[in-house]
Design a protein around this motif. Structure first.
Motif, PDB file in Angstrom:
ATOM      1  N   THR A  11      43.698  50.251  37.569  1.00  0.00           N
ATOM      2  CA  THR A  11      42.719  49.164  37.619  1.00  0.00           C
ATOM      3  C   THR A  11      42.491  48.727  39.066  1.00  0.00           C
ATOM      4  O   THR A  11      43.364  48.883  39.928  1.00  0.00           O
ATOM      5  CB  THR A  11      43.197  47.939  36.813  1.00  0.00           C
ATOM      6  OG1 THR A  11      44.313  47.343  37.477  1.00  0.00           O
ATOM      7  CG2 THR A  11      43.584  48.338  35.401  1.00  0.00           C
ATOM      8  N   GLU A  12      41.295  48.170  39.299  1.00  0.00           N
ATOM      9  CA  GLU A  12      40.996  47.632  40.624  1.00  0.00           C
ATOM     10  C   GLU A  12      41.952  46.509  40.990  1.00  0.00           C
ATOM     11  O   GLU A  12      42.376  46.392  42.153  1.00  0.00           O
ATOM     12  CB  GLU A  12      39.565  47.099  40.658  1.00  0.00           C
ATOM     13  CG  GLU A  12      38.491  48.152  40.754  1.00  0.00           C
ATOM     14  CD  GLU A  12      37.112  47.526  40.918  1.00  0.00           C
ATOM     15  OE1 GLU A  12      37.042  46.358  41.376  1.00  0.00           O
ATOM     16  OE2 GLU A  12      36.124  48.194  40.586  1.00  0.00           O
ATOM     17  N   GLN A  13      42.291  45.674  40.009  1.00  0.00           N
ATOM     18  CA  GLN A  13      43.165  44.543  40.284  1.00  0.00           C
ATOM     19  C   GLN A  13      44.518  45.012  40.819  1.00  0.00           C
ATOM     20  O   GLN A  13      45.056  44.447  41.780  1.00  0.00           O
ATOM     21  CB  GLN A  13      43.360  43.708  39.012  1.00  0.00           C
ATOM     22  CG  GLN A  13      42.125  42.978  38.538  1.00  0.00           C
ATOM     23  CD  GLN A  13      41.123  43.891  37.820  1.00  0.00           C
ATOM     24  OE1 GLN A  13      41.447  45.034  37.477  1.00  0.00           O
ATOM     25  NE2 GLN A  13      39.911  43.387  37.608  1.00  0.00           N
ATOM     26  N   ASP A  14      45.072  46.070  40.198  1.00  0.00           N
ATOM     27  CA  ASP A  14      46.357  46.596  40.661  1.00  0.00           C
ATOM     28  C   ASP A  14      46.230  47.195  42.053  1.00  0.00           C
ATOM     29  O   ASP A  14      47.133  47.058  42.892  1.00  0.00           O
ATOM     30  CB  ASP A  14      46.889  47.640  39.687  1.00  0.00           C
ATOM     31  CG  ASP A  14      47.391  47.028  38.381  1.00  0.00           C
ATOM     32  OD1 ASP A  14      47.642  45.806  38.371  1.00  0.00           O
ATOM     33  OD2 ASP A  14      47.513  47.766  37.387  1.00  0.00           O
ATOM     34  N   ALA A  15      45.111  47.882  42.299  1.00  0.00           N
ATOM     35  CA  ALA A  15      44.903  48.485  43.618  1.00  0.00           C
ATOM     36  C   ALA A  15      44.805  47.413  44.696  1.00  0.00           C
ATOM     37  O   ALA A  15      45.462  47.502  45.745  1.00  0.00           O
ATOM     38  CB  ALA A  15      43.636  49.333  43.608  1.00  0.00           C
ATOM     39  N   ILE A  16      44.002  46.389  44.444  1.00  0.00           N
ATOM     40  CA  ILE A  16      43.810  45.325  45.427  1.00  0.00           C
ATOM     41  C   ILE A  16      45.114  44.564  45.652  1.00  0.00           C
ATOM     42  O   ILE A  16      45.456  44.213  46.789  1.00  0.00           O
ATOM     43  CB  ILE A  16      42.679  44.390  44.968  1.00  0.00           C
ATOM     44  CG1 ILE A  16      41.340  45.130  45.025  1.00  0.00           C
ATOM     45  CG2 ILE A  16      42.635  43.117  45.814  1.00  0.00           C
ATOM     46  CD1 ILE A  16      40.204  44.399  44.350  1.00  0.00           C
ATOM     47  N   ARG A  17      45.843  44.333  44.584  1.00  0.00           N
ATOM     48  CA  ARG A  17      47.124  43.635  44.716  1.00  0.00           C
ATOM     49  C   ARG A  17      48.088  44.425  45.597  1.00  0.00           C
ATOM     50  O   ARG A  17      48.764  43.869  46.476  1.00  0.00           O
ATOM     51  CB  ARG A  17      47.729  43.408  43.332  1.00  0.00           C
ATOM     52  CG  ARG A  17      48.924  42.467  43.317  1.00  0.00           C
ATOM     53  CD  ARG A  17      49.434  42.266  41.905  1.00  0.00           C
ATOM     54  NE  ARG A  17      48.400  41.739  41.023  1.00  0.00           N
ATOM     55  CZ  ARG A  17      47.878  42.390  40.003  1.00  0.00           C
ATOM     56  NH1 ARG A  17      48.282  43.631  39.723  1.00  0.00           N
ATOM     57  NH2 ARG A  17      46.954  41.836  39.255  1.00  0.00           N
ATOM     58  N   GLY A 177      37.935  42.386  47.001  1.00  0.00           N
ATOM     59  CA  GLY A 177      39.258  42.162  47.567  1.00  0.00           C
ATOM     60  C   GLY A 177      39.881  40.914  46.996  1.00  0.00           C
ATOM     61  O   GLY A 177      39.362  40.307  46.038  1.00  0.00           O
ATOM     62  N   PRO A 178      40.994  40.464  47.580  1.00  0.00           N
ATOM     63  CA  PRO A 178      41.663  39.257  47.087  1.00  0.00           C
ATOM     64  C   PRO A 178      40.758  38.035  47.098  1.00  0.00           C
ATOM     65  O   PRO A 178      40.942  37.110  46.287  1.00  0.00           O
ATOM     66  CB  PRO A 178      42.826  39.094  48.067  1.00  0.00           C
ATOM     67  CG  PRO A 178      43.084  40.463  48.598  1.00  0.00           C
ATOM     68  CD  PRO A 178      41.740  41.109  48.665  1.00  0.00           C
ATOM     69  N   GLY A 179      39.771  37.992  47.978  1.00  0.00           N
ATOM     70  CA  GLY A 179      38.864  36.852  48.050  1.00  0.00           C
ATOM     71  C   GLY A 179      37.607  36.999  47.224  1.00  0.00           C
ATOM     72  O   GLY A 179      36.698  36.166  47.333  1.00  0.00           O
ATOM     73  N   GLY A 180      37.519  38.055  46.413  1.00  0.00           N
ATOM     74  CA  GLY A 180      36.346  38.264  45.583  1.00  0.00           C
ATOM     75  C   GLY A 180      35.470  39.398  46.080  1.00  0.00           C
ATOM     76  O   GLY A 180      35.937  40.291  46.793  1.00  0.00           O
ATOM     77  N   GLU A 181      34.201  39.353  45.720  1.00  0.00           N
ATOM     78  CA  GLU A 181      33.264  40.431  46.020  1.00  0.00           C
ATOM     79  C   GLU A 181      32.245  39.983  47.058  1.00  0.00           C
ATOM     80  O   GLU A 181      31.835  38.829  47.091  1.00  0.00           O
ATOM     81  CB  GLU A 181      32.540  40.857  44.743  1.00  0.00           C
ATOM     82  CG  GLU A 181      31.560  41.991  44.923  1.00  0.00           C
ATOM     83  CD  GLU A 181      30.953  42.446  43.609  1.00  0.00           C
ATOM     84  OE1 GLU A 181      31.710  42.891  42.730  1.00  0.00           O
ATOM     85  OE2 GLU A 181      29.720  42.341  43.461  1.00  0.00           O
ATOM     86  N   THR A 202      35.289  46.056  59.578  1.00  0.00           N
ATOM     87  CA  THR A 202      35.254  44.629  59.272  1.00  0.00           C
ATOM     88  C   THR A 202      35.805  44.313  57.881  1.00  0.00           C
ATOM     89  O   THR A 202      35.670  43.166  57.423  1.00  0.00           O
ATOM     90  CB  THR A 202      33.814  44.099  59.370  1.00  0.00           C
ATOM     91  OG1 THR A 202      32.972  44.820  58.463  1.00  0.00           O
ATOM     92  CG2 THR A 202      33.274  44.276  60.787  1.00  0.00           C
ATOM     93  N   LEU A 203      36.406  45.273  57.202  1.00  0.00           N
ATOM     94  CA  LEU A 203      37.010  44.980  55.908  1.00  0.00           C
ATOM     95  C   LEU A 203      38.177  44.017  56.087  1.00  0.00           C
ATOM     96  O   LEU A 203      38.951  44.116  57.042  1.00  0.00           O
ATOM     97  CB  LEU A 203      37.509  46.270  55.249  1.00  0.00           C
ATOM     98  CG  LEU A 203      36.450  47.281  54.815  1.00  0.00           C
ATOM     99  CD1 LEU A 203      37.121  48.491  54.162  1.00  0.00           C
ATOM    100  CD2 LEU A 203      35.441  46.652  53.871  1.00  0.00           C
ATOM    101  N   ARG A 204      38.301  43.096  55.140  1.00  0.00           N
ATOM    102  CA  ARG A 204      39.414  42.150  55.159  1.00  0.00           C
ATOM    103  C   ARG A 204      40.627  42.777  54.476  1.00  0.00           C
ATOM    104  O   ARG A 204      40.486  43.740  53.711  1.00  0.00           O
ATOM    105  CB  ARG A 204      38.985  40.866  54.454  1.00  0.00           C
ATOM    106  CG  ARG A 204      37.804  40.184  55.140  1.00  0.00           C
ATOM    107  CD  ARG A 204      37.157  39.146  54.264  1.00  0.00           C
ATOM    108  NE  ARG A 204      35.950  38.592  54.899  1.00  0.00           N
ATOM    109  CZ  ARG A 204      35.045  37.862  54.270  1.00  0.00           C
ATOM    110  NH1 ARG A 204      35.183  37.603  52.971  1.00  0.00           N
ATOM    111  NH2 ARG A 204      33.982  37.406  54.922  1.00  0.00           N
ATOM    112  N   PRO A 205      41.820  42.280  54.733  1.00  0.00           N
ATOM    113  CA  PRO A 205      43.026  42.869  54.130  1.00  0.00           C
ATOM    114  C   PRO A 205      42.904  42.997  52.615  1.00  0.00           C
ATOM    115  O   PRO A 205      42.552  42.042  51.925  1.00  0.00           O
ATOM    116  CB  PRO A 205      44.134  41.882  54.524  1.00  0.00           C
ATOM    117  CG  PRO A 205      43.649  41.288  55.815  1.00  0.00           C
ATOM    118  CD  PRO A 205      42.155  41.172  55.659  1.00  0.00           C
TER     119      PRO A 205
END
Length: 325
Positions: A11-17, A177-181, A202-205
């Motif tokens: 899942t995207e959530q697991d990847a982003i986490r 990302g962690p801050g949304g889309e 310029t991608l955020r962590p």
């Protein structure tokens, strides 16, 4: 290669986490694994994102929408790419060998690291690899390096071919990302080196590229990508040009021009575009406009030839796109 942990996510959530906690995304791995072997990149944790549903290629009206995990070869061969944006297909084919195109993802291609030889030499000074150490290329072997967007800290060129086409066409990208889309132009992904050349995008962590959207336009059918290089196969650009023209009769109504191989990021040539607008197609107009591409150029000891090669490449690409070649 140094030890690292590896996991696959569904899942995207697991990847982003995982990425927010310090993991590095990996898809095709065509650049990252090479750099890990050379110990230039030393991630402690990799997260495989290939199971995520982000490989779709589709038309949305006149726009071409490309999932970030779509392989370069699939995008180049897709009927909608050929129908809506043949410039994208051409730049992808020119950009890598068939083997690499079969592996490399679109998102990974945009984020690939520079091909400066000093970046890969652990005993050489490189501010990208070791901030504050210096730049061996400035006074070294720099025939392939940039003449636009350079600084006293870095002169490396951005290596992606398709990024040049995407910038020319005004493509946008969507990331999560962690801050949304959020969404922004592909052009804004790439940083100038300035005094922080180790910060390349310029991608955020933790942010993950989800998709790329290429807007349709009347210029899309008159578009070509020209790549000048030392050899015909598996070689990076000395100079490249992505151009697209909207014409009415012999008059240019709109032009899109971006270049590669000469800038520290894909370089949109807005002054060239403006100079072409309203002009008749032909070598005189093309040459006059292409000369403006040299504004701000800072050649080095071994790459002054790019000052002459850059406008010539733009002229030739315009002739190809305009049907006057």
């Amino acid at each position: 290669m140094l030890p690292f942990s590896f996991e696959k996510v569904q899942t995207e959530q697991d990847a982003i986490r995982a990425a927010a906690a310090g993991a590095r995304y990996i898809a095709g791995g065509t650049t990252l694994i090479d750099l890990m072997r050379d110990e230039v990149e030393r991630p402690e944790r990799l997260v495989d994102i290939n199971a995520l549903p982000m490989a779709d290629i589709r038309a949305d009206g006149s726009d071409l929408v490309i999932g970030a995990l779509a392989r370069m070869s699939d995008v180049a061969a897709h009927p909608e790419t050929k129908r809506l944006q043949p410039l994208i297909a051409e730049s992808l084919i020119e950009g890598a060998s068939p083997q690499l195109r079969n592996m490399a993802s679109m998102g990974g291609n945009l984020l690939q690291r520079v091909r400066c030889p000093y970046f890969r030499m652990l005993d050489a000074a490189c501010n990208k690899r070791d901030p504050g150490s210096g730049c061996s290329a400035i006074d070294g072997l720099n025939a392939g390096h940039a003449i636009l967007g350079t600084s006293d800290h870095c002169v490396a060129t951005h290596p992606s071919d398709v990024a040049v086409a995407l910038v020319a066409l005004g493509a946008t990208m969507r990331v999560r990302g962690p801050g949304g889309e959020r969404s922004f132009p592909v052009e804004e992904l790439f940083r100038l080196p300035g005094d922080t050349p180790h910060l390349e995008h310029t991608l955020r962590p933790g942010e993950l590229i989800v998709e790329i959207r290429v807007p349709g336009g009347p210029y899309a059918r008159q578009a070509r990508y020209l790549k000048v290089r030392d050899r015909a196969s598996y070689e990076f650009a000395l100079v490249s040009a992505a151009v697209a023209l909207e014409t009415e009769g012999d008059t240019i109504r709109q032009a899109r021009v971006a270049v590669g191989g000469v800038g520290t990021r894909p370089w949109r040539m807005r002054a060239v575009e403006e100079a072409l607008r309203g002009k008749a197609t032909g070598r005189d107009a093309f040459e006059a406009a292409a000369h403006l591409a040299l504004e701000g150029a800072r050649p080095l000891s071994h790459n002054h030839y790019k000052v002459e090669l850059l406008p010539r490449t733009i002229v030739r690409a315009l002739e190809m796109a305009g049907g006057t070649a």
